[in-house]
Design a protein around this motif. Structure first.
Motif, PDB file in Angstrom:
ATOM      1  N   UNK A   1      19.351  15.921 -28.714  1.00 24.02           N
ATOM      2  CA  UNK A   1      20.415  16.903 -28.539  1.00 24.02           C
ATOM      3  C   UNK A   1      21.793  16.242 -28.606  1.00 24.02           C
ATOM      4  N   UNK A   2      22.779  16.941 -29.176  1.00 24.77           N
ATOM      5  CA  UNK A   2      24.138  16.417 -29.229  1.00 24.77           C
ATOM      6  C   UNK A   2      25.135  17.526 -28.890  1.00 24.77           C
ATOM      7  N   UNK A   3      26.351  17.111 -28.568  1.00 25.16           N
ATOM      8  CA  UNK A   3      27.356  18.061 -28.117  1.00 25.16           C
ATOM      9  C   UNK A   3      27.947  18.867 -29.268  1.00 25.16           C
ATOM     10  N   UNK A   4      28.139  20.148 -29.011  1.00 25.32           N
ATOM     11  CA  UNK A   4      28.912  21.030 -29.863  1.00 25.32           C
ATOM     12  C   UNK A   4      30.272  21.268 -29.215  1.00 25.32           C
ATOM     13  N   UNK A   5      31.183  21.905 -29.933  1.00 21.63           N
ATOM     14  CA  UNK A   5      32.394  22.388 -29.268  1.00 21.63           C
ATOM     15  C   UNK A   5      31.958  23.296 -28.127  1.00 21.63           C
ATOM     16  N   UNK A   6      32.614  23.228 -26.962  1.00 18.70           N
ATOM     17  CA  UNK A   6      32.126  23.957 -25.794  1.00 18.70           C
ATOM     18  C   UNK A   6      32.364  25.465 -25.826  1.00 18.70           C
ATOM     19  N   UNK A   7      33.105  25.969 -26.814  1.00 18.72           N
ATOM     20  CA  UNK A   7      33.348  27.404 -26.921  1.00 18.72           C
ATOM     21  C   UNK A   7      32.371  28.020 -27.921  1.00 18.72           C
ATOM     22  N   UNK A   8      32.228  29.343 -27.888  1.00 17.64           N
ATOM     23  CA  UNK A   8      31.364  29.982 -28.874  1.00 17.64           C
ATOM     24  C   UNK A   8      32.061  31.159 -29.544  1.00 17.64           C
ATOM     25  N   UNK A   9      31.985  32.383 -28.990  1.00 13.48           N
ATOM     26  CA  UNK A   9      32.529  33.552 -29.684  1.00 13.48           C
ATOM     27  C   UNK A   9      34.034  33.734 -29.486  1.00 13.48           C
ATOM     28  N   UNK A  10      34.665  32.886 -28.690  1.00 11.20           N
ATOM     29  CA  UNK A  10      36.092  33.038 -28.426  1.00 11.20           C
ATOM     30  C   UNK A  10      36.932  32.817 -29.691  1.00 11.20           C
ATOM     31  N   UNK A  11      38.079  33.516 -29.755  1.00 12.97           N
ATOM     32  CA  UNK A  11      39.075  33.215 -30.776  1.00 12.97           C
ATOM     33  C   UNK A  11      39.673  31.847 -30.482  1.00 12.97           C
ATOM     34  N   UNK A  12      40.106  31.143 -31.527  1.00 18.36           N
ATOM     35  CA  UNK A  12      40.729  29.829 -31.349  1.00 18.36           C
ATOM     36  C   UNK A  12      42.203  29.967 -31.735  1.00 18.36           C
ATOM     37  N   UNK A  13      43.070  29.964 -30.721  1.00 14.62           N
ATOM     38  CA  UNK A  13      44.508  30.130 -30.923  1.00 14.62           C
ATOM     39  C   UNK A  13      45.221  28.813 -30.606  1.00 14.62           C
ATOM     40  N   UNK A  14      46.408  28.654 -31.165  1.00 12.95           N
ATOM     41  CA  UNK A  14      47.165  27.423 -30.932  1.00 12.95           C
ATOM     42  C   UNK A  14      48.658  27.729 -30.870  1.00 12.95           C
ATOM     43  N   UNK A  15      49.347  26.969 -30.044  1.00  8.96           N
ATOM     44  CA  UNK A  15      50.798  27.091 -29.901  1.00  8.96           C
ATOM     45  C   UNK A  15      51.458  25.902 -30.595  1.00  8.96           C
ATOM     46  N   UNK A  16      52.520  26.185 -31.319  1.00 10.55           N
ATOM     47  CA  UNK A  16      53.243  25.121 -31.999  1.00 10.55           C
ATOM     48  C   UNK A  16      54.638  24.947 -31.442  1.00 10.55           C
ATOM     49  N   UNK A  17      55.201  23.773 -31.644  1.00 11.37           N
ATOM     50  CA  UNK A  17      56.595  23.475 -31.308  1.00 11.37           C
ATOM     51  C   UNK A  17      56.873  23.748 -29.831  1.00 11.37           C
ATOM     52  N   UNK A  18      56.012  23.255 -28.956  1.00 13.10           N
ATOM     53  CA  UNK A  18      56.219  23.440 -27.519  1.00 13.10           C
ATOM     54  C   UNK A  18      56.825  22.212 -26.846  1.00 13.10           C
ATOM     55  N   UNK A  19      57.080  21.159 -27.607  1.00 12.25           N
ATOM     56  CA  UNK A  19      57.745  19.959 -27.105  1.00 12.25           C
ATOM     57  C   UNK A  19      58.939  19.647 -28.004  1.00 12.25           C
ATOM     58  N   UNK A  20      60.008  19.107 -27.416  1.00 16.18           N
ATOM     59  CA  UNK A  20      61.225  18.832 -28.182  1.00 16.18           C
ATOM     60  C   UNK A  20      60.986  17.842 -29.316  1.00 16.18           C
ATOM     61  N   UNK A  21      60.184  16.809 -29.069  1.00 16.66           N
ATOM     62  CA  UNK A  21      59.928  15.811 -30.099  1.00 16.66           C
ATOM     63  C   UNK A  21      59.210  16.441 -31.291  1.00 16.66           C
ATOM     64  N   UNK A  22      58.209  17.274 -31.017  1.00 18.20           N
ATOM     65  CA  UNK A  22      57.480  17.900 -32.114  1.00 18.20           C
ATOM     66  C   UNK A  22      58.365  18.910 -32.838  1.00 18.20           C
ATOM     67  N   UNK A  23      59.314  19.522 -32.119  1.00 21.98           N
ATOM     68  CA  UNK A  23      60.263  20.430 -32.764  1.00 21.98           C
ATOM     69  C   UNK A  23      61.047  19.702 -33.847  1.00 21.98           C
ATOM     70  N   UNK A  24      61.590  18.548 -33.514  1.00 28.05           N
ATOM     71  CA  UNK A  24      62.361  17.787 -34.494  1.00 28.05           C
ATOM     72  C   UNK A  24      61.504  17.374 -35.683  1.00 28.05           C
ATOM     73  N   UNK A  25      60.265  16.984 -35.413  1.00 28.39           N
ATOM     74  CA  UNK A  25      59.397  16.558 -36.511  1.00 28.39           C
ATOM     75  C   UNK A  25      59.027  17.717 -37.433  1.00 28.39           C
ATOM     76  N   UNK A  26      58.862  18.927 -36.877  1.00 27.59           N
ATOM     77  CA  UNK A  26      58.589  20.077 -37.739  1.00 27.59           C
ATOM     78  C   UNK A  26      59.792  20.381 -38.623  1.00 27.59           C
TER      79      UNK A  26
END
Length: 382
Positions: free
Chosen positions: A88-113
């Protein structure tokens, strides 16, 4: 690999941590809990992670649910790191959930974007643009609250100078960037290879904390994630975000979801220090970075509220990447070229309360195709 090294991938206080996850067994996927270092298959009690998280007594249920023992957790981690992985091996721990993500939430990453956008996806232009933007802005963006009067004043000043960007809009404005990172069941877990689109020549990992949110919009736990980022493709146009973010195996989550309880809370997430280590297989390259959640510009619960509410519901819950402050600029292949992945890179994302997520890098078109979706999962349910 010895057990001491393997268990370093688990929370430092693993004996007290409430860990739940998913495992691939010979007969298909199983829901597991880790208690006192033992992996227990609780699928006979509850075989859907979204159902477990929706329980009002999720933490108590994880403590007491009975099931089949799969043995110590160390061999499971070893199986997951093997190539090819061994059941047996590990899968991602989520299943039917939507996978959402937030961008540009840190000042450093803001400048890089902003740099990606103005460079048009050309890594060679990034260094000069970075210096010009730092001089133009002339202040620490991490001290400015998004949507505040100060942020709006800076927006107006940058607009006058022709330097405003859509990334500054979501980094400094009142509305967060929240996008769909991946589809249910498409995320890979601990030990699996993550994928880069073959068209990308400028890319990097994004080490993040990921909240597990139930159908009512309540955060029930957290885990680690790699929001693989294609800087050249998104830099050409923000309208290419889907191509830059959602590819075969481009989303890694794990190793386990740690449920919130009296020892691990949202405040633990707010104070977390996430580290990153990239080790090159072909060139011996080493890059280490960090992401300090205390420097996030928006509180995690604010990001949850901007994702779910009267305006949008998620009946199966969702996983929410909170963003990263990690933006690699260390040259790898030549002066002024910055960082980009090589095939075979090992990526380790870690924080003491959640353990470590380890993956190797490959091309999305060279990895096994994603074929196990919701209908296949339903067919395997016991």
């Amino acid at each position: 690999m010895n057990d001491n090294k393997t268990t370093a991938y688990l929370p430092q206080d693993v004996e007290q941590a409430l860990l739940v996850g998913r495992v691939w067994r010979d007969e298909g996927p199983a829901l597991v809990v880790v208690r006192q270092g033992e992996v227990i298959d609780i699928s006979a009690q509850c075989d859907c992670m979204a159902d477990l998280l929706d329980r009002d007594d999720a933490a108590d249920f994880a403590r007491r649910a009975e099931g089949e023992s799969l043995g110590p957790v160390a061999p499971l981690l070893q199986n997951s790191l093997a190539e090819p992985q061994v059941t047996p091996y590990l899968l991602a721990p989520c299943d039917v959930q939507a996978i959402k993500a937030c961008g540009v939430t840190f000042a450093v990453s803001l400048l890089e974007r902003v740099i990606e956008e103005q460079a048009g996806g050309d890594a060679a232009k990034a260094s000069q643009l970075r210096s010009e933007l730092n001089e133009m802005i002339g202040q620490d963006l991490s001290r400015i609250a998004p949507g505040s009067d100060e942020a709006m004043a800076l927006k107006a000043a940058l607009q006058v100078r022709g330097a405003w960007s859509q990334y500054m809009e979501v980094g400094l404005g009142p509305d967060a960037e929240v996008f769909t990172k991946a589809q249910p069941f498409s995320s890979v877990g601990f030990g699996a290879r993550v994928g880069l689109h073959p068209a990308s020549e400028w890319n990097n990992p994004e080490p993040e904390i990921v909240l597990a949110v139930d159908a009512k919009g309540k955060a029930k736990g957290a885990t680690l994630g790699n929001d693989v980022n294609l800087r050249d493709i998104e830099g050409r146009s923000a309208l290419l975000l889907g191509k830059a973010k959602d590819n075969n195996a481009s989303c890694a989550i794990g190793p386990f979801i740690r449920l919130f309880d009296e020892r691990f809370t949202l405040d633990s997430v707010r104070q977390a220090h996430v580290t990153l280590r990239i080790e090159g297989e072909d060139d011996g390259f080493l890059l280490e970075g960090e992401s300090d959640m205390r420097e996030i510009s928006r509180d995690p619960l604010d990001l949850v509220r901007q994702t779910v509410g009267a305006h949008h519901q998620y009946p199966d819950g969702f996983m929410l990447f909170l963003g990263t402050m990690f933006s690699p600029i260390q040259d790898r292949d030549g002066e002024g070229q910055g960082f980009t992945h090589h095939i075979g890179d090992s990526v380790t994302i870690a924080t003491p309360a959640l353990g470590a997520l380890v993956n190797r890098v490959d091309r999305s078109d060279k990895l096994p195709p994603w074929t196990f979706g919701i209908r296949q999962w339903r067919a395997h349910r016991r």
